[in-house]
Design a protein around this motif. Sequence first.
Motif, mmCIF file in Angstrom:
data_model
loop_
_atom_site.group_PDB
_atom_site.id
_atom_site.type_symbol
_atom_site.label_atom_id
_atom_site.label_comp_id
_atom_site.label_asym_id
_atom_site.label_seq_id
_atom_site.Cartn_x
_atom_site.Cartn_y
_atom_site.Cartn_z
ATOM 1 N N PRO A 231 -66.741 -26.179 -33.789
ATOM 2 C CA PRO A 231 -65.904 -26.336 -32.711
ATOM 3 C C PRO A 231 -66.353 -26.948 -31.483
ATOM 4 O O PRO A 231 -65.697 -27.636 -30.835
ATOM 5 C CB PRO A 231 -65.558 -24.916 -32.484
ATOM 6 C CG PRO A 231 -66.555 -24.168 -33.172
ATOM 7 C CD PRO A 231 -67.044 -24.939 -34.119
ATOM 8 N N ALA A 232 -67.683 -26.803 -31.247
ATOM 9 C CA ALA A 232 -68.227 -27.401 -29.819
ATOM 10 C C ALA A 232 -68.149 -29.145 -29.986
ATOM 11 O O ALA A 232 -67.897 -29.654 -29.021
ATOM 12 C CB ALA A 232 -69.585 -27.159 -29.818
ATOM 13 N N HIS B 81 -60.839 -21.279 -20.501
ATOM 14 C CA HIS B 81 -60.529 -22.231 -19.167
ATOM 15 C C HIS B 81 -59.104 -21.821 -18.718
ATOM 16 O O HIS B 81 -58.542 -22.327 -17.869
ATOM 17 C CB HIS B 81 -60.304 -23.628 -20.023
ATOM 18 C CG HIS B 81 -59.334 -23.956 -21.065
ATOM 19 N ND1 HIS B 81 -59.170 -23.754 -22.253
ATOM 20 C CD2 HIS B 81 -57.933 -24.151 -20.908
ATOM 21 C CE1 HIS B 81 -58.108 -24.158 -22.686
ATOM 22 N NE2 HIS B 81 -57.177 -24.270 -21.932
ATOM 23 N N LYS C 94 -69.005 -21.685 -36.536
ATOM 24 C CA LYS C 94 -68.104 -21.023 -35.285
ATOM 25 C C LYS C 94 -68.721 -21.403 -33.918
ATOM 26 O O LYS C 94 -68.271 -21.429 -32.975
ATOM 27 C CB LYS C 94 -68.602 -19.655 -35.362
ATOM 28 C CG LYS C 94 -67.609 -18.988 -36.565
ATOM 29 C CD LYS C 94 -67.790 -17.239 -36.445
ATOM 30 C CE LYS C 94 -66.988 -16.700 -37.476
ATOM 31 N NZ LYS C 94 -67.388 -15.062 -37.363
ATOM 32 N N VAL C 95 -69.829 -22.329 -33.936
ATOM 33 C CA VAL C 95 -70.302 -22.943 -32.828
ATOM 34 C C VAL C 95 -70.610 -24.457 -32.969
ATOM 35 O O VAL C 95 -69.928 -25.041 -32.151
ATOM 36 C CB VAL C 95 -71.854 -22.290 -32.308
ATOM 37 C CG1 VAL C 95 -72.514 -23.059 -31.171
ATOM 38 C CG2 VAL C 95 -71.636 -20.889 -32.254
ATOM 39 N N VAL D 162 -76.658 -22.815 -24.207
ATOM 40 C CA VAL D 162 -75.962 -21.406 -24.200
ATOM 41 C C VAL D 162 -75.341 -21.021 -25.178
ATOM 42 O O VAL D 162 -75.468 -19.845 -25.788
ATOM 43 C CB VAL D 162 -75.220 -21.613 -22.656
ATOM 44 C CG1 VAL D 162 -74.412 -20.194 -22.736
ATOM 45 C CG2 VAL D 162 -76.124 -21.422 -21.359
ATOM 46 N N PHE D 163 -74.391 -21.820 -25.735
ATOM 47 C CA PHE D 163 -73.670 -21.276 -26.991
ATOM 48 C C PHE D 163 -74.582 -20.974 -28.057
ATOM 49 O O PHE D 163 -74.255 -20.004 -28.936
ATOM 50 C CB PHE D 163 -72.783 -22.716 -27.661
ATOM 51 C CG PHE D 163 -71.759 -22.957 -26.474
ATOM 52 C CD1 PHE D 163 -71.513 -22.212 -25.338
ATOM 53 C CD2 PHE D 163 -71.218 -24.221 -26.366
ATOM 54 C CE1 PHE D 163 -70.391 -22.616 -24.541
ATOM 55 C CE2 PHE D 163 -70.464 -24.628 -25.501
ATOM 56 C CZ PHE D 163 -70.129 -23.887 -24.623
ATOM 57 N N TYR E 104 -66.462 -29.602 -23.556
ATOM 58 C CA TYR E 104 -67.247 -28.111 -23.250
ATOM 59 C C TYR E 104 -68.416 -28.476 -22.490
ATOM 60 O O TYR E 104 -69.130 -29.231 -23.219
ATOM 61 C CB TYR E 104 -67.418 -27.376 -24.517
ATOM 62 C CG TYR E 104 -66.101 -27.292 -25.481
ATOM 63 C CD1 TYR E 104 -65.245 -26.722 -24.768
ATOM 64 C CD2 TYR E 104 -66.288 -27.237 -26.666
ATOM 65 C CE1 TYR E 104 -64.071 -26.594 -25.198
ATOM 66 C CE2 TYR E 104 -64.920 -27.238 -27.656
ATOM 67 C CZ TYR E 104 -64.082 -26.817 -26.701
ATOM 68 O OH TYR E 104 -63.022 -26.384 -27.336
ATOM 69 N N ARG F 119 -59.931 -30.026 -23.665
ATOM 70 C CA ARG F 119 -61.073 -30.473 -22.658
ATOM 71 C C ARG F 119 -62.460 -30.404 -23.535
ATOM 72 O O ARG F 119 -62.706 -29.686 -24.576
ATOM 73 C CB ARG F 119 -61.192 -29.304 -21.812
ATOM 74 C CG ARG F 119 -60.995 -28.071 -22.171
ATOM 75 C CD ARG F 119 -61.015 -26.960 -20.980
ATOM 76 N NE ARG F 119 -59.390 -27.208 -20.321
ATOM 77 C CZ ARG F 119 -59.367 -27.319 -19.121
ATOM 78 N NH1 ARG F 119 -60.406 -26.815 -18.148
ATOM 79 N NH2 ARG F 119 -58.109 -27.425 -18.728
ATOM 80 N N VAL G 11 -75.960 -17.653 -27.219
ATOM 81 C CA VAL G 11 -75.060 -16.531 -27.541
ATOM 82 C C VAL G 11 -74.844 -16.222 -29.123
ATOM 83 O O VAL G 11 -74.718 -14.971 -29.404
ATOM 84 C CB VAL G 11 -73.510 -17.066 -26.956
ATOM 85 C CG1 VAL G 11 -72.561 -16.005 -27.372
ATOM 86 C CG2 VAL G 11 -73.375 -16.998 -25.768
ATOM 87 N N TRP H 194 -63.861 -22.195 -27.433
ATOM 88 C CA TRP H 194 -62.904 -22.204 -28.273
ATOM 89 C C TRP H 194 -62.292 -21.068 -29.071
ATOM 90 O O TRP H 194 -61.638 -21.070 -29.904
ATOM 91 C CB TRP H 194 -63.417 -23.137 -29.568
ATOM 92 C CG TRP H 194 -64.755 -22.787 -30.065
ATOM 93 C CD1 TRP H 194 -65.182 -21.770 -30.768
ATOM 94 C CD2 TRP H 194 -66.188 -23.221 -29.480
ATOM 95 N NE1 TRP H 194 -66.378 -21.730 -31.206
ATOM 96 C CE2 TRP H 194 -67.054 -22.361 -30.131
ATOM 97 C CE3 TRP H 194 -66.258 -24.046 -28.506
ATOM 98 C CZ2 TRP H 194 -68.308 -22.609 -29.870
ATOM 99 C CZ3 TRP H 194 -67.587 -24.250 -28.184
ATOM 100 C CH2 TRP H 194 -68.568 -23.634 -28.940
ATOM 101 N N HIS I 136 -54.901 -27.469 -31.395
ATOM 102 C CA HIS I 136 -55.719 -26.278 -31.043
ATOM 103 C C HIS I 136 -55.858 -26.219 -29.466
ATOM 104 O O HIS I 136 -56.073 -27.132 -28.749
ATOM 105 C CB HIS I 136 -57.119 -26.301 -31.781
ATOM 106 C CG HIS I 136 -57.629 -24.839 -31.434
ATOM 107 N ND1 HIS I 136 -58.311 -24.340 -30.339
ATOM 108 C CD2 HIS I 136 -57.586 -23.734 -32.321
ATOM 109 C CE1 HIS I 136 -58.716 -23.262 -30.632
ATOM 110 N NE2 HIS I 136 -58.607 -22.674 -31.710
ATOM 111 N N PRO I 137 -55.271 -25.258 -28.869
ATOM 112 C CA PRO I 137 -55.271 -25.284 -27.419
ATOM 113 C C PRO I 137 -56.547 -25.455 -26.900
ATOM 114 O O PRO I 137 -56.539 -25.736 -25.509
ATOM 115 C CB PRO I 137 -54.632 -23.705 -27.106
ATOM 116 C CG PRO I 137 -54.897 -22.968 -28.292
ATOM 117 C CD PRO I 137 -54.806 -23.924 -29.422
ATOM 118 N N ALA I 138 -57.552 -25.105 -27.447
ATOM 119 C CA ALA I 138 -58.929 -25.168 -26.860
ATOM 120 C C ALA I 138 -59.596 -26.744 -26.884
ATOM 121 O O ALA I 138 -60.690 -26.975 -26.400
ATOM 122 C CB ALA I 138 -60.153 -24.305 -27.403
#
Lengths: 264, 274
Positions: free
Chosen positions: B193-194, A145, B189-190, B171-172, B274, B272, B175, A103, B267-269
């Motif tokens: 949004p996830a 992506h 932040k994780v 994994v997020f 995750y 899809r 990170v 994101w 929002h472009p993310a």
Amino acid sequence: MGHILIRDVCKSYRNRRITRRGSRDPYQPGETMRILDHINLEFCEGEMVCLLGPSGCGKSTLLRLIAGFDMTTAGEVVIDGRKVVGPSPNHIFVFQHSGLLPWMTVWQNVELGVRNVEDLRTRQEKVQENIDMVDLTDFEQHYPHQLSGGMKRRAELARALAANPDVLIMDEPFNGLDFLSHMRIREEIVNMHELLRKTTLVVTHDIDDALLMGDRIVVMGGRPAQIKLNRQLDFPHPRDPKKNAALGDLRDELFLMLGVSYAV
Amino acid sequence: MNRSATHTRSLLMERASELVGWRRGKRRIVLPLVALAVILLAWELTTRYSGWSAQVFPSPSRVMRGMGELIVNGMLLRHSIASLFRVTAGFYLAIIFAIPIGIVLGRVETLNLMLNPVIQFLRPISPLAWIPLAVLWFGIGDKPAVFLIFLACFFPLVVATAIAARAINPVFFQVAANFKFNRWETTTKVIVPAIMPDVLTALRLTVGIGWLVVVAAEMLAVRSGLGYLILDSRNALRMDYVMVGMMMIGLIGIALDDLMRRLVYLHPALQRAY
């Protein structure tokens, strides 16, 4: 900085086995599986270490212990005299599949590496510098992506380098890449290592990757895993096992050791 | 010569594919309208030849006239706004409570083990079963209706959020730990949004449920809203108005769903999982 000592490290996992339904006691303590058995290793500052071994032999487990994502069952990992007790920006992990946060744009992801830099200007300069270094200029505002596999890997590398860690840990950095991206990123990692001299650990199952990149090759194997070979390589870059006889011999030795042959 | 002919042909092909694209876009509008016309025609014919009186089964033309009347005297707008207000209030309340609770349940195993059975127990109880208690607790007016919509939206939302929060790729979090995120940063932040893509899907379904329940909620203790319009018109034996109310519910339902569907473009993310 970046001296790593792995002292007598063991790692076991306990499998919780679930028995058939109707059993009185659905959760029985399963048997304990020992993955790593008394591993002792020492990596020098600035060394590029390639860990080789069949899949499932515990290479990734060892990396996770060094990164601090997982705790040792016995023994300890010591980086520059300090015992690893958890993850830290001082040893950045580059994930096998993408570890970019999907994101966030490339810019925002790389910015994670310089979170502790107070000054905004310096921070922006560092982000730009690292993005330029991996050749992702003009892709700052792209989301993961929207990038190809190779570009994602480079973006993650930029993020790791932006943090200026003493140790860089890469779990199969070429996994899932096409042939050309593989070659390119391999070259970039070697160039970057020549330039920055950070202690770099690379897990791979590709013998040629290890021969071409490593200052040291460590072969793991067995169940539980032990160190089968720990050899320093003193060949200058660029290397080619076809042209350098000693490198070629080592290649044959590694194939033999891993129980496979190149010629079919 | 030959080359220019090829060029012309390729231009023609391009034009043709544009036309196909345009026609495909048009088909999405035309075909539903064809179906609608057929249904309206069948409806009109049925009312005309079935022998039922207009009081029992009004014809489409009559319903349209009724809709015109209700638009002109402002009742349709007034009732629609009243219903939309209740749905919005209940829906937002549900969001405010369900998403944080869902995140906590998804990430804290102990709380999940404690509370999940309670939620699963309450979830299948229809919001309509709460009507007596809602009226007793909140009296009459907007409050009990908003409460019922809240209940209807809360449970699906909390369950969907908890499932999404539990399924976040580990994994997020590694990170986040590697770059020394604190707990608040890890959440904002994780985690948030996830789970966003899954939560948006849940919101889209939930608003539909809320809209479904508002009509029933308005059949008690309120004097406005599309549910009230339907109930009141039945008492006045105006089946044409009843049908206008039903149609309005359908139309607003489509609009709400379309609106929720468009949220992914915020929002472009988001487009899809995750």
